[in-house]
Design a protein around this motif. Sequence first.
Motif, PDB file in Angstrom:
ATOM      1  N   UNK A 155       0.822  -1.217   0.000  1.00 52.68           N
ATOM      2  CA  UNK A 155       0.000   0.000   0.000  1.00 52.68           C
ATOM      3  C   UNK A 155       0.857   1.269   0.000  1.00 52.68           C
ATOM      4  N   UNK A 156       2.169   1.115  -0.261  1.00 56.17           N
ATOM      5  CA  UNK A 156       3.095   2.247  -0.348  1.00 56.17           C
ATOM      6  C   UNK A 156       3.053   3.118   0.910  1.00 56.17           C
ATOM      7  N   UNK A 157       3.445   2.548   2.061  1.00 54.90           N
ATOM      8  CA  UNK A 157       3.391   3.311   3.311  1.00 54.90           C
ATOM      9  C   UNK A 157       4.420   4.438   3.336  1.00 54.90           C
ATOM     10  N   UNK A 158       4.128   5.468   4.102  1.00 57.43           N
ATOM     11  CA  UNK A 158       5.080   6.568   4.250  1.00 57.43           C
ATOM     12  C   UNK A 158       6.268   6.136   5.104  1.00 57.43           C
ATOM     13  N   UNK A 159       5.997   5.253   6.075  1.00 54.78           N
ATOM     14  CA  UNK A 159       7.039   4.726   6.961  1.00 54.78           C
ATOM     15  C   UNK A 159       6.734   3.265   7.230  1.00 54.78           C
ATOM     16  N   UNK A 160       7.772   2.424   7.253  1.00 57.73           N
ATOM     17  CA  UNK A 160       7.618   1.004   7.556  1.00 57.73           C
ATOM     18  C   UNK A 160       8.119   0.747   8.975  1.00 57.73           C
ATOM     19  N   UNK A 161       7.278   0.127   9.808  1.00 55.32           N
ATOM     20  CA  UNK A 161       7.624  -0.207  11.178  1.00 55.32           C
ATOM     21  C   UNK A 161       7.778  -1.722  11.290  1.00 55.32           C
ATOM     22  N   UNK A 162       8.842  -2.163  11.960  1.00 48.74           N
ATOM     23  CA  UNK A 162       9.110  -3.604  12.072  1.00 48.74           C
ATOM     24  C   UNK A 162       9.443  -3.933  13.526  1.00 48.74           C
ATOM     25  N   UNK A 163       8.639  -4.810  14.124  1.00 53.88           N
ATOM     26  CA  UNK A 163       8.795  -5.155  15.538  1.00 53.88           C
ATOM     27  C   UNK A 163       9.414  -6.544  15.676  1.00 53.88           C
ATOM     28  N   UNK A 164      10.740  -6.613  15.779  1.00 47.68           N
ATOM     29  CA  UNK A 164      11.481  -7.870  15.914  1.00 47.68           C
ATOM     30  C   UNK A 164      10.977  -8.932  14.940  1.00 47.68           C
TER      31      UNK A 164
END
Length: 359
Positions: A155-164
Amino acid sequence: MKVSIENLAKSFGEKDAVNDLTLHVNEGEFLVVLGPSGCGKTTTLRLLAGFERPSSGRIVVGDTTVTDPEHGVFVPPQKRGLGMVFQSYAVWPHMTVFENVAYPLRVRRVPMKQIRLSVQGMLELVGLGEESASPATALSGGQMQRVALARALVADPSVLLLDEPLSNLDLKMRERLRHELKQVQRRTGVTSVYVTHDQSEALELGDKIALMNGGRLEQFGTPDDLWHVPTSRFVADFLGTANIVPVVAPDRLRDKKVVTAEGATIAVHGGEVDADGNGYLVVRPEAARLTSEAPVSSSDGNVWPVNVVERTRVGGVTNSRVEWGGQAVRVSALSDATQAGPGKAYLSLARNDAWVVSR
């Protein structure tokens, strides 16, 4: 898109999970938030995602303030335009690979033609182009995490967050996927914030590392900054392995020399000591040199006779433990038949590999 976290704080009852945290992530940068369990790294990510509300502070994504309790601003998670990859893959077992990745676009009512193009392109990017029709339950753990990554990016995010995201995988798969993850991030250019307790992941993935301790930011900088010029014993000890020796600098490091309790003078690259001239010498095991004979010359003068107490070999690396003026020092080097064995030897250290911290 850039991210700014300013004076962020979050308390659970009387416990401060995050305390006065300020971070700035540049557009396209890969930030790793690193630290031990309970340091506040996951809470920070949840605050950024909008899953938690802060006690105080402000979060800005791009030019949009998404959290600012002082002014009554709180944008809900679904409206922040962020992508999220969780520790537990969160792949829907009743859907195919294609359907899992397509879900965010279907929620947004994207036309089916565009969904097919976007999903297939993203599956190709993460190496699952041939698995589009496969049921999610037929995938390995590594493949499921690729599906989760594709779903977060489609979805072409503005920021990618990754939790472990790699913690549930075996060592070989973790090493492989973190290399692939970095490649995907570079190709997409998405600003990424990655939470982990694994120092190897942080050093390999991060353009910048934010090392947290007890809810506070201990040090922020590039992997090289934290490795070579730590600001505290905690940083030096948490990131890799370090020899940490109490020292004194009578002239407050003006001549870039320190003295151990046993009277050995050491030329150092830099650092800082406290108001009384006390500090701690930090030396990485791989930076020290151990030889059976004294070096012919040393411009720094950092050469001392030592006693090699123990020598072990792990793969192609030899680890030695030596006694140096009452201190136990570890030395690591690529295995070499000429390296000093147990008994008398000489320890040498280049000035550029010796750093001093005040706390």
